[in-house]
Motif scaffolding. Structure first.
Motif, PDB file in Angstrom:
ATOM      1  N   LEU A 406       0.834  -1.207   0.000  1.00  0.00           N
ATOM      2  CA  LEU A 406       0.000   0.000   0.000  1.00  0.00           C
ATOM      3  C   LEU A 406       0.866   1.252   0.000  1.00  0.00           C
ATOM      4  CD1 LEU A 406      -2.653  -1.146   2.641  1.00  0.00           C
ATOM      5  CD2 LEU A 406      -2.870  -1.188   0.155  1.00  0.00           C
ATOM      6  N   THR A 407       1.904   1.239   0.827  1.00  0.00           N
ATOM      7  CA  THR A 407       2.786   2.404   0.911  1.00  0.00           C
ATOM      8  C   THR A 407       3.490   2.667  -0.406  1.00  0.00           C
ATOM      9  OG1 THR A 407       3.146   1.967   3.268  1.00  0.00           O
ATOM     10  CG2 THR A 407       4.728   3.396   2.166  1.00  0.00           C
ATOM     11  N   SER A 408       3.898   1.590  -1.103  1.00  0.00           N
ATOM     12  CA  SER A 408       4.594   1.770  -2.379  1.00  0.00           C
ATOM     13  C   SER A 408       3.731   2.491  -3.397  1.00  0.00           C
ATOM     14  CB  SER A 408       5.049   0.417  -2.927  1.00  0.00           C
ATOM     15  OG  SER A 408       3.933  -0.377  -3.299  1.00  0.00           O
ATOM     16  N   PHE A 409       2.424   2.299  -3.336  1.00  0.00           N
ATOM     17  CA  PHE A 409       1.513   2.992  -4.250  1.00  0.00           C
ATOM     18  C   PHE A 409       1.270   4.427  -3.800  1.00  0.00           C
ATOM     19  CE2 PHE A 409       0.357  -1.233  -5.863  1.00  0.00           C
ATOM     20  CZ  PHE A 409       0.183  -0.967  -7.208  1.00  0.00           C
ATOM     21  N   THR A 410       0.937   4.600  -2.549  1.00  0.00           N
ATOM     22  CA  THR A 410       0.594   5.957  -2.089  1.00  0.00           C
ATOM     23  C   THR A 410       1.791   6.891  -2.167  1.00  0.00           C
ATOM     24  OG1 THR A 410       1.027   5.273   0.208  1.00  0.00           O
ATOM     25  CG2 THR A 410      -1.239   5.125  -0.584  1.00  0.00           C
ATOM     26  N   GLU A 411       2.987   6.383  -1.842  1.00  0.00           N
ATOM     27  CA  GLU A 411       4.177   7.229  -1.940  1.00  0.00           C
ATOM     28  C   GLU A 411       4.539   7.549  -3.384  1.00  0.00           C
ATOM     29  OE1 GLU A 411       7.283   5.300   0.208  1.00  0.00           O
ATOM     30  OE2 GLU A 411       6.554   5.978   2.172  1.00  0.00           O
ATOM     31  N   ALA A 412       4.094   6.701  -4.322  1.00  0.00           N
ATOM     32  CA  ALA A 412       4.345   6.972  -5.739  1.00  0.00           C
ATOM     33  C   ALA A 412       3.298   7.912  -6.337  1.00  0.00           C
ATOM     34  CB  ALA A 412       4.373   5.661  -6.530  1.00  0.00           C
ATOM     35  N   GLY A 413       2.300   8.329  -5.526  1.00  0.00           N
ATOM     36  CA  GLY A 413       1.310   9.271  -6.018  1.00  0.00           C
ATOM     37  C   GLY A 413      -0.006   8.656  -6.425  1.00  0.00           C
ATOM     38  N   TRP A 414      -0.276   7.422  -5.996  1.00  0.00           N
ATOM     39  CA  TRP A 414      -1.512   6.735  -6.356  1.00  0.00           C
ATOM     40  C   TRP A 414      -2.500   6.791  -5.204  1.00  0.00           C
ATOM     41  CZ3 TRP A 414      -2.471   3.971 -11.004  1.00  0.00           C
ATOM     42  CH2 TRP A 414      -1.388   3.906 -11.881  1.00  0.00           C
ATOM     43  N   ASN A 415      -3.754   7.069  -5.545  1.00  0.00           N
ATOM     44  CA  ASN A 415      -4.846   6.805  -4.613  1.00  0.00           C
ATOM     45  C   ASN A 415      -5.156   5.314  -4.683  1.00  0.00           C
ATOM     46  OD1 ASN A 415      -5.135   9.523  -3.904  1.00  0.00           O
ATOM     47  ND2 ASN A 415      -6.427   9.889  -5.703  1.00  0.00           N
ATOM     48  N   VAL A 416      -5.494   4.702  -3.572  1.00  0.00           N
ATOM     49  CA  VAL A 416      -5.605   3.250  -3.498  1.00  0.00           C
ATOM     50  C   VAL A 416      -6.946   2.844  -2.900  1.00  0.00           C
ATOM     51  CG1 VAL A 416      -4.625   1.140  -2.507  1.00  0.00           C
ATOM     52  CG2 VAL A 416      -3.103   2.978  -3.279  1.00  0.00           C
ATOM     53  N   ALA A 417      -7.548   1.826  -3.467  1.00  0.00           N
ATOM     54  CA  ALA A 417      -8.721   1.170  -2.890  1.00  0.00           C
ATOM     55  C   ALA A 417      -8.482  -0.336  -2.950  1.00  0.00           C
ATOM     56  CB  ALA A 417      -9.992   1.542  -3.639  1.00  0.00           C
ATOM     57  N   VAL A 418      -8.795  -1.022  -1.869  1.00  0.00           N
ATOM     58  CA  VAL A 418      -8.567  -2.468  -1.771  1.00  0.00           C
ATOM     59  C   VAL A 418      -9.912  -3.182  -1.782  1.00  0.00           C
ATOM     60  CG1 VAL A 418      -7.577  -4.328  -0.394  1.00  0.00           C
ATOM     61  CG2 VAL A 418      -6.450  -2.087  -0.460  1.00  0.00           C
ATOM     62  N   TYR A 419     -10.000  -4.241  -2.584  1.00  0.00           N
ATOM     63  CA  TYR A 419     -11.228  -5.029  -2.706  1.00  0.00           C
ATOM     64  C   TYR A 419     -10.920  -6.493  -2.402  1.00  0.00           C
ATOM     65  CZ  TYR A 419     -13.027  -0.964  -5.213  1.00  0.00           C
ATOM     66  OH  TYR A 419     -13.413   0.294  -5.555  1.00  0.00           O
ATOM     67  N   SER A 420     -11.939  -7.195  -1.879  1.00  0.00           N
ATOM     68  CA  SER A 420     -11.774  -8.614  -1.574  1.00  0.00           C
ATOM     69  C   SER A 420     -12.970  -9.389  -2.109  1.00  0.00           C
ATOM     70  CB  SER A 420     -11.661  -8.844  -0.065  1.00  0.00           C
ATOM     71  OG  SER A 420     -11.674 -10.225   0.240  1.00  0.00           O
ATOM     72  N   PRO A 421     -12.726 -10.460  -2.895  1.00  0.00           N
ATOM     73  CA  PRO A 421     -13.848 -11.249  -3.419  1.00  0.00           C
ATOM     74  C   PRO A 421     -14.540 -12.094  -2.363  1.00  0.00           C
ATOM     75  CG  PRO A 421     -11.754 -12.255  -4.019  1.00  0.00           C
ATOM     76  CD  PRO A 421     -11.423 -10.949  -3.363  1.00  0.00           C
ATOM     77  N   THR A 422     -13.949 -12.215  -1.184  1.00  0.00           N
ATOM     78  CA  THR A 422     -14.546 -13.041  -0.127  1.00  0.00           C
ATOM     79  C   THR A 422     -15.556 -12.264   0.713  1.00  0.00           C
ATOM     80  OG1 THR A 422     -12.706 -12.506   1.371  1.00  0.00           O
ATOM     81  CG2 THR A 422     -12.489 -14.479  -0.009  1.00  0.00           C
ATOM     82  N   ARG A 423     -15.648 -10.972   0.527  1.00  0.00           N
ATOM     83  CA  ARG A 423     -16.604 -10.175   1.297  1.00  0.00           C
ATOM     84  C   ARG A 423     -18.012 -10.332   0.747  1.00  0.00           C
ATOM     85  NH1 ARG A 423     -14.943  -5.633   4.285  1.00  0.00           N
ATOM     86  NH2 ARG A 423     -16.679  -4.434   3.405  1.00  0.00           N
ATOM     87  N   ALA A 424     -18.993 -10.084   1.615  1.00  0.00           N
ATOM     88  CA  ALA A 424     -20.393 -10.170   1.196  1.00  0.00           C
ATOM     89  C   ALA A 424     -20.701  -9.121   0.130  1.00  0.00           C
ATOM     90  CB  ALA A 424     -21.315 -10.001   2.397  1.00  0.00           C
ATOM     91  N   ARG A 425     -20.035  -7.979   0.203  1.00  0.00           N
ATOM     92  CA  ARG A 425     -20.200  -6.910  -0.793  1.00  0.00           C
ATOM     93  C   ARG A 425     -18.845  -6.661  -1.447  1.00  0.00           C
ATOM     94  NH1 ARG A 425     -23.010  -1.976   2.158  1.00  0.00           N
ATOM     95  NH2 ARG A 425     -23.044  -1.225  -0.004  1.00  0.00           N
ATOM     96  N   PRO A 426     -18.492  -7.485  -2.413  1.00  0.00           N
ATOM     97  CA  PRO A 426     -17.136  -7.398  -2.989  1.00  0.00           C
ATOM     98  C   PRO A 426     -16.856  -6.096  -3.717  1.00  0.00           C
ATOM     99  CG  PRO A 426     -18.505  -8.881  -4.279  1.00  0.00           C
ATOM    100  CD  PRO A 426     -19.290  -8.552  -3.035  1.00  0.00           C
ATOM    101  N   PHE A 427     -17.889  -5.367  -4.151  1.00  0.00           N
ATOM    102  CA  PHE A 427     -17.654  -4.125  -4.893  1.00  0.00           C
ATOM    103  C   PHE A 427     -17.551  -2.915  -3.975  1.00  0.00           C
ATOM    104  CE2 PHE A 427     -19.424  -6.972  -8.066  1.00  0.00           C
ATOM    105  CZ  PHE A 427     -18.550  -6.776  -9.120  1.00  0.00           C
TER     106      PHE A 427
END
Length: 437
Positions: A406-427
């Motif tokens: 996560l840090t490698s993305f945010t420090e490079a200037g990216w906004n980040v969102a994490v998704y998991s297919p195992t959640r009841a609401r994967p989107f």
């Protein structure tokens, strides 16, 4: 053909074989004990299955099927309706039979059942000469599939012979990736603190005119003063879209790490296919990643953007190609590409080519859907934040994402969102982080 594995010729049942065995034993007993009635009974039991078999060889059912499918192009999760009308063209009636429509990925209980007897062609009642098989399914997998043919497991009235009949031909359907309306793009805010306002047009309150942030070089005549007063910053009309209004989506198509792949349960439908082993289980991570990419493309397109899709891996003998869709055209082409794309560890990594192509475009929204890409390829993709406005990384993982990633993305200037297919609401994102660079 694959269906030859299930289609079978006329054959005796275990009941017929049992009658023959009993008949032979009775005949032997009649010879030993000198009892004529045992010989007659034994002969009858032997002859009955033979006569039934010969008659069924002569009188073969002649069935026709007319299938209607709606729709023939659908998305994952949509419901598909299948109606098949079966007619009997034979001079003899067809006994009640169990049926099964060939539909990979569907539960046998939803595509099979028992059909009542179908009258012969000499039956005056039209309704007795035809039957209807109808069902709906909403579990279709992404890809191109064939519905049908229809199979009948037909047994005579005495249960002495049976055959499996193939009725009609297969009908092809296309299943596109699922597209959902991602709330607020389901990613962190852009540079203005709103819903990806750096790249996606917003609607003004005054007269529903689509507006966006003012960019250096925009003509003053396009400034929307009412929206500007409401927002407290310059807003320009987004009524006309130009070639520079391009959005880019990059889909990570790298193969999953080498682990023992789970197998999906084998059903009777799977036995109709040519594969001898069980079907491979659905890669839930990749399916969610494809749906996210499709949903982002659809959202950009809805706001009037020209969209461009790249994949991180290309064919071994070809260059990395993008699918570009002008704002005035439908997304049919890119959806068909996403319908067929699969992760493949043997495909050549083409991240450097993708970055080179995107770097030639003026500052534009870039959305990267990340799964397992690593090394130089991932570093090259992260470098796109310097030309993206904004840079949005959607990370799909069924395991907790390491903080270092996560840090490698945010420090490079990216906004980040994490998704998991195992959640009841994967989107719905598990975690959202804003760029720190």
């Amino acid at each position: 053909m694959a269906t030859k594995r299930i289609e079978r010729r006329l054959r005796p049942t275990s009941r017929a074989i049992g009658l023959v065995v009993v008949g032979v034993l009775l005949g032997a007993a009649a010879v030993v004990f000198g009892r004529g009635e045992l010989l007659a009974l034994g002969g009858f039991l032997v002859v009955l299955p033979l006569v039934a078999y010969v008659l069924r060889l002569i009188w073969r059912p002649r069935l026709e099927a007319e299938r209607t499918i709606y729709p023939t192009t659908l998305a994952v999760g949509d419901r598909m309706r299948v109606v098949t009308e079966v007619r009997n063209r034979s001079w003899i009636a067809l006994e009640p039979s169990s049926y099964l429509d060939l539909l990979p990925g569907a539960e046998p209980s939803s595509v099979g059942g028992v059909l009542p007897a179908i009258g012969s062609r000499i039956n005056r009642n039209e309704d007795k000469r035809r039957r209807r098989v109808a069902y709906g399914v909403d579990s279709m997998r992404r890809g191109v599939h064939e519905v049908g043919p229809l199979f009948f497991d037909n047994m005579d009235g005495l249960g002495l012979t049976r055959r499996v009949l193939k009725i009609g031909e297969a009908t092809e359907v296309e299943v596109w990736p699922r597209v959902v309306d991602l709330p607020a793009m389901s990613v962190p805010s852009g540079k203005s603190g709103g819903e990806v306002e750096a790249g996606v047009a917003q609607s003004g309150d005054s007269d529903d005119v689509l507006t966006r942030d003012y960019r250096r070089g925009d003509p003053l005549r396009r400034i929307h003063w009412r929206a500007t007063a409401h927002a407290g910053e310059l807003r320009v009309r987004q009524e006309e879209h130009h070639a520079e209004d391009t959005s880019v989506v990059i889909l990570d198509t790298s193969g999953a790490p080498e682990v023992e792949e789970p197998k999906a349960p084998m059903t009777i439908i799977d036995l109709m296919n040519e594969q001898a082993g069980p079907m491979t289980a659905v890669d839930a991570e990749f399916e969610l990643a494809v749906s996210l990419a499709a949903s982002v493309l659809a959202r950009f397109h809805r706001f009037g953007y020209e969209t461009e899709l790249f994949e991180t891996h290309a064919a071994l003998d070809g260059d990395a190609e993008s699918t570009r869709t002008p704002s005035e055209e439908a997304l049919e082409g890119v959806m068909r590409r996403l319908m067929l794309t699969q992760p493949d560890a043997e495909r050549r990594e083409a991240c450097a080519e993708v970055v080179d192509d995107i770097s030639r475009v003026a500052r534009t929204p870039v959305v990267y859907v990340h799964r397992h890409l690593s090394g130089d390829g991932l570093a090259a993709i992260r470098s796109l934040s310097s030309v993206a406005s904004p840079a949005l990384a959607l990370i799909v993982s069924d395991e907790p994402v390491p903080p270092a990633t996560l840090t490698s993305f945010t420090e490079a200037g990216w906004n980040v969102a994490v998704y998991s297919p195992t959640r009841a609401r994967p989107f719905s994102p598990v975690l959202e982080l804003e760029a720190t660079a």
